[in-house]
Scaffold this active site. Structure first.
Site, PDB file in Angstrom:
ATOM      1  N   ARG A   1    -100.259  47.910   8.029  1.00  7.85           N
ATOM      2  CA  ARG A   1    -100.635  49.101   7.257  1.00  7.85           C
ATOM      3  C   ARG A   1     -99.511  49.426   6.307  1.00  7.85           C
ATOM      4  O   ARG A   1     -98.328  49.399   6.706  1.00  7.85           O
ATOM      5  CB  ARG A   1    -100.825  50.304   8.201  1.00  7.85           C
ATOM      6  CG  ARG A   1    -101.957  50.180   9.184  1.00  7.85           C
ATOM      7  CD  ARG A   1    -101.765  51.124  10.351  1.00  7.85           C
ATOM      8  NE  ARG A   1    -100.529  50.835  11.073  1.00  7.85           N
ATOM      9  CZ  ARG A   1    -100.029  51.596  12.051  1.00  7.85           C
ATOM     10  NH1 ARG A   1    -100.625  52.719  12.386  1.00  7.85           N
ATOM     11  NH2 ARG A   1     -98.908  51.254  12.663  1.00  7.85           N
TER      12      ARG A   1
ATOM     13  N   PHE B   1    -108.367  57.201  13.603  1.00  6.00           N
ATOM     14  CA  PHE B   1    -109.353  57.086  12.523  1.00  6.00           C
ATOM     15  C   PHE B   1    -110.513  58.059  12.737  1.00  6.00           C
ATOM     16  O   PHE B   1    -111.644  57.774  12.397  1.00  6.00           O
ATOM     17  CB  PHE B   1    -109.840  55.630  12.365  1.00  6.00           C
ATOM     18  CG  PHE B   1    -108.875  54.816  11.532  1.00  6.00           C
ATOM     19  CD1 PHE B   1    -109.221  54.395  10.257  1.00  6.00           C
ATOM     20  CD2 PHE B   1    -107.606  54.522  12.001  1.00  6.00           C
ATOM     21  CE1 PHE B   1    -108.326  53.686   9.473  1.00  6.00           C
ATOM     22  CE2 PHE B   1    -106.700  53.823  11.230  1.00  6.00           C
ATOM     23  CZ  PHE B   1    -107.056  53.398   9.959  1.00  6.00           C
TER      24      PHE B   1
ATOM     25  N   CYS C   1    -107.191  48.222   0.283  1.00  5.13           N
ATOM     26  CA  CYS C   1    -107.849  47.294   1.215  1.00  5.13           C
ATOM     27  C   CYS C   1    -109.268  47.704   1.609  1.00  5.13           C
ATOM     28  O   CYS C   1    -110.208  46.957   1.363  1.00  5.13           O
ATOM     29  CB  CYS C   1    -106.989  47.127   2.464  1.00  5.13           C
ATOM     30  SG  CYS C   1    -105.467  46.241   2.125  1.00  5.13           S
TER      31      CYS C   1
HETATM   32  N1  LIG Z   1    -101.633  45.833   1.229  1.00  3.87           N
HETATM   33  C1  LIG Z   1    -102.094  45.839   2.461  1.00  3.87           C
HETATM   34  O1  LIG Z   1    -101.979  46.823   3.203  1.00  3.87           O
HETATM   35  C2  LIG Z   1    -102.764  44.606   3.019  1.00  3.87           C
HETATM   36  C3  LIG Z   1    -102.952  44.519   4.407  1.00  3.87           C
HETATM   37  C4  LIG Z   1    -103.585  43.374   4.910  1.00  3.87           C
HETATM   38  C5  LIG Z   1    -104.045  42.392   4.063  1.00  3.87           C
HETATM   39  N2  LIG Z   1    -103.868  42.528   2.719  1.00  3.87           N
HETATM   40  C6  LIG Z   1    -104.345  41.438   1.857  1.00  3.87           C
HETATM   41  O2  LIG Z   1    -103.239  40.603   1.535  1.00  3.87           O
HETATM   42  C7  LIG Z   1    -103.356  40.115   0.184  1.00  3.87           C
HETATM   43  C8  LIG Z   1    -102.152  40.564  -0.624  1.00  3.87           C
HETATM   44  O3  LIG Z   1    -102.156  41.968  -0.640  1.00  3.87           O
HETATM   45  P1  LIG Z   1    -100.925  42.810  -1.220  1.00  3.87           P
HETATM   46  O4  LIG Z   1    -101.266  44.241  -1.009  1.00  3.87           O
HETATM   47  O5  LIG Z   1     -99.664  42.245  -0.679  1.00  3.87           O
HETATM   48  O6  LIG Z   1    -101.075  42.455  -2.749  1.00  3.87           O
HETATM   49  P2  LIG Z   1    -100.128  42.899  -3.957  1.00  3.87           P
HETATM   50  O7  LIG Z   1    -101.036  43.107  -5.096  1.00  3.87           O
HETATM   51  O8  LIG Z   1     -99.213  43.987  -3.507  1.00  3.87           O
HETATM   52  O9  LIG Z   1     -99.227  41.602  -4.207  1.00  3.87           O
HETATM   53  C9  LIG Z   1     -99.747  40.372  -4.607  1.00  3.87           C
HETATM   54  C10 LIG Z   1     -98.604  39.585  -5.206  1.00  3.87           C
HETATM   55  O10 LIG Z   1     -99.077  38.268  -5.507  1.00  3.87           O
HETATM   56  C11 LIG Z   1     -98.523  37.881  -6.738  1.00  3.87           C
HETATM   57  N3  LIG Z   1     -99.370  36.812  -7.312  1.00  3.87           N
HETATM   58  C12 LIG Z   1    -100.635  36.904  -7.775  1.00  3.87           C
HETATM   59  N4  LIG Z   1    -101.055  35.690  -8.218  1.00  3.87           N
HETATM   60  C13 LIG Z   1    -100.032  34.829  -8.019  1.00  3.87           C
HETATM   61  C14 LIG Z   1     -99.849  33.456  -8.278  1.00  3.87           C
HETATM   62  N5  LIG Z   1    -100.826  32.719  -8.815  1.00  3.87           N
HETATM   63  N6  LIG Z   1     -98.670  32.892  -7.948  1.00  3.87           N
HETATM   64  C15 LIG Z   1     -97.669  33.633  -7.407  1.00  3.87           C
HETATM   65  N7  LIG Z   1     -97.782  34.947  -7.155  1.00  3.87           N
HETATM   66  C16 LIG Z   1     -98.953  35.545  -7.447  1.00  3.87           C
HETATM   67  C17 LIG Z   1     -98.500  39.150  -7.581  1.00  3.87           C
HETATM   68  O11 LIG Z   1     -97.591  39.062  -8.656  1.00  3.87           O
HETATM   69  C18 LIG Z   1     -98.064  40.174  -6.520  1.00  3.87           C
HETATM   70  O12 LIG Z   1     -96.668  40.286  -6.461  1.00  3.87           O
HETATM   71  C19 LIG Z   1    -104.692  40.660  -0.328  1.00  3.87           C
HETATM   72  O13 LIG Z   1    -105.680  39.708  -0.081  1.00  3.87           O
HETATM   73  C20 LIG Z   1    -104.921  41.895   0.527  1.00  3.87           C
HETATM   74  O14 LIG Z   1    -106.277  42.227   0.668  1.00  3.87           O
HETATM   75  C21 LIG Z   1    -103.227  43.616   2.179  1.00  3.87           C
END
Ligand SMILES: NC(=O)c1ccc[n+]([C@@H]2O[C@H](COP(=O)([O-])OP(=O)(O)OC[C@H]3O[C@@H](n4cnc5c(N)ncnc54)[C@H](O)[C@@H]3O)[C@@H](O)[C@H]2O)c1
Length: 392
Positions: free
Chosen positions: A167, A277, A288
């Site tokens: 989270r 929740f 998310c």
């Molecule tokens: N944020 C959350 O709480 C959370 C929790 C669980 C799962 N997720 C999942 O995890 C994944 C990532 O989420 P996030 O919140 O960390 O995303 P984010 O948007 O914070 O970060 C994604 C990163 O990936 C980089 N990126 C994108 N395309 C790229 C490429 N081709 N090569 C290299 N780097 C690249 C971006 O520059 C960015 O820094 C998503 O699928 C999301 O649904 C997120």
């Protein structure tokens, strides 16, 4: 303990928390991103978003944790045993997950593998991004296409799905002390590598300043690829639905004169339901739940299945944001020129993530009714000010 050489593509909430925690428990980690500014900042110890404890953990892991631009992917692919993919999978126009970042990375991994000399052990590619069922096969195909295009027949790799449940706001805690680690794969090499990599977390055997702490083993759930991918979507859909459920009950409580906080307490004590929740409010948002529920609904549509429960969760959530404005209209009659303060602008406390924040939607709706909206958020205030026009 066996130490691995690990790569993590994507330095967002998930990639950075994963990289920092794996380095903290002893692995050598290189985090990559195609955002050069982000990489430059990270090298100087600056985390590009607000996440409590992350900057400190990165500093503590210095020496085992490195940051590179994506142009170094081929080098990293050659050097690492395990490569995590944690890039964004935003919501596409039709609600489905946009897998273009994943596809780019997978193809580049393939090109790097195809252009390298044969490996001693197959590269284990682990998807941590949230993706629809079937994406692991898509990733395999994209990697194979990349290998073929680089003329590197026989380059070996294995794919696993390792969905992330952290989270925002407690990402470090959730990564080091998770409720479960889920791994889906059809490869015993990938499974063995990930079980070993996660041993300090699964057995809670790493030493921390949080010691002494109860060392309760973390369930390590092994399953097939499709089920691992579905576990992530089903978890988020359930959480979203639980919030929509209590909001529905809250609206009914208002009609009949019951107190929803008493009701939530009363039902939450039932072990089958649980207290979390069950806070009524302006509904779920963030980066998310909305996009994952939308993606799961899109999967249903793809298979000609109408996911009526998920549709209803979204409908309740949309209505919940509007209800606040309607309530204000009922109390204040006209909102024109009324000065209205919003306390809290991110979608929840302890984060500056403004993606799909209900507060911003409400601010825009109030602005459209000519109210004078002012907002405060201890960490997201400045960024929010750029996203919502200032009061007229
Ligand atoms: N944020 C959350 O709480 C959370 C929790 C669980 C799962 N997720 C999942 O995890 C994944 C990532 O989420 P996030 O919140 O960390 O995303 P984010 O948007 O914070 O970060 C994604 C990163 O990936 C980089 N990126 C994108 N395309 C790229 C490429 N081709 N090569 C290299 N780097 C690249 C971006 O520059 C960015 O820094 C998503 O699928 C999301 O649904 C997120």
């Amino acid at each position: 303990m066996e130490h691995f050489s690990v790569g993590v593509v994507g330095t967002g909430y998930v990639g950075l928390a994963t990289g920092a925690c794996l380095a903290y428990i002893g692995h050598g980690v290189t985090c990559l991103d195609n955002d050069q500014g982000r990489v430059a900042g990270l090298r100087e110890g600056r985390v590009p978003f607000y996440e409590p404890g992350l900057e400190e953990l990165i500093a503590k892991s210095a020496g085992r944790l490195h940051f590179e631009g994506s142009e170094k992917l081929a080098e990293v692919v050659r050097e690492v045993d395990v490569l995590f993919v944690a890039v964004g999978t935003p919501q596409g126009g039709d609600g489905s997950a946009d897998l273009s970042n994943i596809a780019d990375v997978a193809y580049s991994i393939g090109r790097a593998l195809g252009g390298s000399s044969p490996r001693e052990l197959p590269l284990v590619v682990v998807n941590k991004s949230t993706v629809p069922v079937g994406s692991a096969y898509y990733v395999s195909t994209m990697i194979s296409d990349g290998i073929d295009s680089a003329g590197g027949e026989g380059a070996e790799f294995r794919v696993a799905s390792n969905p992330e449940f952290l989270r925002e706001g407690s990402a470090i805690h959730d990564s080091l002390f998770p409720d479960r680690v889920v791994v889906g794969t059809d490869s015993w090499e990938a499974l063995t590598a990930l079980r070993t990599l996660y041993t300090p977390i699964v057995e809670q055997s790493f030493s921390t300043e949080w010691d002494p702490r109860p060392k309760v083993a973390v369930p390590f759930v092994t399953t097939d690829l499709a089920s691992a991918e579905m576990i992530k979507y089903a978890s988020n859909a359930f959480l979203a639905t639980k919030i929509s459920f209590i909001n529905e009950i809250s609206n009914l409580c208002e009609l009949v004169g019951a107190d929803v906080s008493e009701v939530a307490y009363g039902i939450g004590l039932d072990g089958r339901i649980g207290p979390r929740f069950l806070s009524p409010g302006i509904g779920w948002g963030g980066s998310c739940l909305p996009k994952d529920v939308a993606a799961l609904r899109a999967v249903g549509r793809e298979y000609d299945y109408e996911p009526i429960l998920l549709d209803a969760s979204v409908a309740v959530n949309t209505r919940q944001r509007k209800r606040l404005v309607v309530k204000l209209q009922r109390e204040l009659h006209t909102l024109k020129g009324k000065r209205i303060a919003l306390l809290g602008l991110a979608f929840k406390p302890n984060t500056d993530d403004l993606r799909d924040s209900p507060s911003l939607g409400i601010a825009r709706a109030l602005n459209a009714l000519d109210a004078r909206v002012v907002g405060y958020d201890p960490v997201a205030g400045k960024a929010a000010a750029k996203m919502v026009p200032s009061p007229r």
